[in-house]
Motif scaffolding. Structure first.
Motif, mmCIF file in Angstrom:
data_model
loop_
_atom_site.group_PDB
_atom_site.id
_atom_site.type_symbol
_atom_site.label_atom_id
_atom_site.label_comp_id
_atom_site.label_asym_id
_atom_site.label_seq_id
_atom_site.Cartn_x
_atom_site.Cartn_y
_atom_site.Cartn_z
ATOM 1 N N PRO A 26 0.721 -1.282 -0.093
ATOM 2 C CA PRO A 26 0.101 -0.008 -0.037
ATOM 3 C C PRO A 26 0.734 1.231 -0.033
ATOM 4 N N LEU A 27 0.637 2.087 -0.974
ATOM 5 C CA LEU A 27 1.320 3.426 -0.817
ATOM 6 C C LEU A 27 0.509 4.699 -1.111
ATOM 7 N N GLN A 28 1.030 5.706 -0.426
ATOM 8 C CA GLN A 28 -0.100 6.785 -0.444
ATOM 9 C C GLN A 28 0.520 7.896 -1.531
ATOM 10 N N TYR A 29 -0.394 8.602 -2.246
ATOM 11 C CA TYR A 29 -0.084 9.471 -3.158
ATOM 12 C C TYR A 29 -1.121 10.682 -3.060
ATOM 13 N N LEU A 30 -0.578 11.968 -3.668
ATOM 14 C CA LEU A 30 -1.330 13.079 -3.901
ATOM 15 C C LEU A 30 -2.034 12.566 -5.194
ATOM 16 N N MET A 31 -3.192 12.954 -5.447
ATOM 17 C CA MET A 31 -4.073 12.478 -6.606
ATOM 18 C C MET A 31 -4.800 13.415 -7.321
ATOM 19 N N LEU A 32 -5.026 13.647 -8.545
ATOM 20 C CA LEU A 32 -5.950 14.147 -9.101
ATOM 21 C C LEU A 32 -6.629 13.525 -10.439
ATOM 22 N N ASP A 33 -8.123 13.717 -10.498
ATOM 23 C CA ASP A 33 -8.703 12.978 -11.787
ATOM 24 C C ASP A 33 -8.980 13.833 -12.718
ATOM 25 N N GLY A 34 -9.141 13.064 -13.942
ATOM 26 C CA GLY A 34 -9.607 13.990 -14.936
ATOM 27 C C GLY A 34 -9.979 12.747 -16.292
ATOM 28 N N GLN A 35 -10.161 13.498 -17.457
ATOM 29 C CA GLN A 35 -10.688 12.839 -18.429
ATOM 30 C C GLN A 35 -10.129 13.582 -19.811
ATOM 31 N N GLY A 36 -9.831 12.667 -20.948
ATOM 32 C CA GLY A 36 -9.462 13.435 -21.924
ATOM 33 C C GLY A 36 -7.858 13.077 -22.548
ATOM 34 N N ASP A 37 -7.468 13.343 -23.683
ATOM 35 C CA ASP A 37 -6.257 13.147 -24.235
ATOM 36 C C ASP A 37 -5.253 14.124 -23.532
ATOM 37 N N PRO A 38 -4.322 13.420 -22.671
ATOM 38 C CA PRO A 38 -3.032 14.045 -22.087
ATOM 39 C C PRO A 38 -2.278 15.113 -22.981
ATOM 40 N N ASN A 39 -2.406 14.837 -24.182
ATOM 41 C CA ASN A 39 -1.516 15.758 -25.142
ATOM 42 C C ASN A 39 -2.268 17.031 -25.371
ATOM 43 N N THR A 40 -3.655 17.172 -25.250
ATOM 44 C CA THR A 40 -4.312 18.272 -25.562
ATOM 45 C C THR A 40 -5.242 18.938 -24.545
ATOM 46 N N SER A 41 -5.500 18.107 -23.445
ATOM 47 C CA SER A 41 -6.504 18.131 -22.592
ATOM 48 C C SER A 41 -5.836 19.388 -21.483
ATOM 49 N N VAL A 42 -6.521 20.413 -21.436
ATOM 50 C CA VAL A 42 -6.298 21.516 -20.633
ATOM 51 C C VAL A 42 -6.487 20.887 -19.003
ATOM 52 N N ASP A 43 -7.283 20.094 -18.869
ATOM 53 C CA ASP A 43 -7.385 19.173 -17.389
ATOM 54 C C ASP A 43 -6.355 18.708 -17.195
ATOM 55 N N TYR A 44 -5.652 17.960 -17.975
ATOM 56 C CA TYR A 44 -4.371 17.238 -17.771
ATOM 57 C C TYR A 44 -3.409 18.318 -17.146
ATOM 58 N N SER A 45 -3.176 19.150 -17.935
ATOM 59 C CA SER A 45 -1.846 20.100 -17.747
ATOM 60 C C SER A 45 -2.171 20.575 -16.660
ATOM 61 N N ASP A 46 -3.531 20.994 -16.306
ATOM 62 C CA ASP A 46 -3.949 21.759 -14.893
ATOM 63 C C ASP A 46 -3.722 20.853 -13.842
ATOM 64 N N ALA A 47 -3.870 19.551 -13.938
ATOM 65 C CA ALA A 47 -3.819 18.628 -12.857
ATOM 66 C C ALA A 47 -2.279 18.260 -12.323
ATOM 67 N N VAL A 48 -1.272 18.281 -13.600
ATOM 68 C CA VAL A 48 0.010 18.105 -13.280
ATOM 69 C C VAL A 48 0.684 19.219 -12.677
#
Length: 206
Positions: A26-48
């Motif tokens: 078992p390992l603990q993480y900081l996490m964020l969820d989303g959906q869409g193409d990681p190369n173009t998704s604003v949600d993905y870049s915002d999450a990272v």
């Protein structure tokens, strides 16, 4: 001494061209969820761009207040689709769901994360800061391998893992596909990227 979780936790190691079974703790993480193409998704870049500031402020807290320094672990992600062929064969990235993650040592807790969040908030620049959460991931028995090359070249490796190796071992998939990014794609050519591909499994009782 600065602790490097990649060197102390065996599941951060895998062999290229070989599938292996291992028990992931078992390992603990900081996490964020989303959906869409990681190369173009604003949600993905915002999450990272929201995960990393929190991760580094937590590291600073650990070093200065707990006298326990460590190397911030690599970016990781869970990936899935309603129809997994969108991930393993068709590679239709618009249909992908994801959880991006950065690991935290087990001596840190939600209070440290909240302190870090408030410090990041004052600095600004983390667009989805309020959605960062701390969660423990329990994957247990898993199959993994090291993929060397472009992310877009993973499909044949995943197909072999899912349709050949796992059934041949009397196993079936349980959790979500997990990737650990050991290389920085901004500094490494695509053909040399090193990524651990992991699939949680369980014994097939059928």
């Amino acid at each position: 001494m600065k602790i490097d979780l990649k060197k102390t936790i065996p599941s951060y190691s895998a062999r290229h061209g070989q599938f292996s079974l291992m028990q992931v703790p078992p390992l603990q993480y900081l996490m964020l969820d989303g959906q869409g193409d990681p190369n173009t998704s604003v949600d993905y870049s915002d999450a990272v761009s929201s995960l990393y500031p929190v991760a580094y402020v937590v590291k600073f807290l650990s070093k200065t207040e707990l006298d326990r320094d460590y190397v911030v672990p690599p970016l990781e992600a869970l990936w899935w689709a309603d129809d997994m062929t969108a991930f393993t064969t068709e590679r239709d990235k618009s249909r992908w769901h994801w959880t991006v993650m950065i690991g935290l040592p087990d001596w840190l807790d939600a209070e440290h994360v909240e302190t870090a969040r408030e410090r990041v908030r004052h600095k600004g620049g983390a667009p989805v800061l309020d959605h960062v959460r701390l969660e423990t991931l329990e994957e247990g028995l898993s199959v993994q391998t090291l993929h060397v090359g472009s992310y877009d070249d993973e499909a044949p490796v995943l197909a072999a893992m899912h349709t050949e190796f796992i059934p041949a071992q009397g196993l079936r998939r349980t959790g979500r596909h997990h990737e650990i990014y050991l290389s920085d794609p901004r500094r490494m050519p695509a053909e040399r990227l090193r990524t651990i591909l992991r699939q949680p499994v369980e014994r097939d009782s059928a």
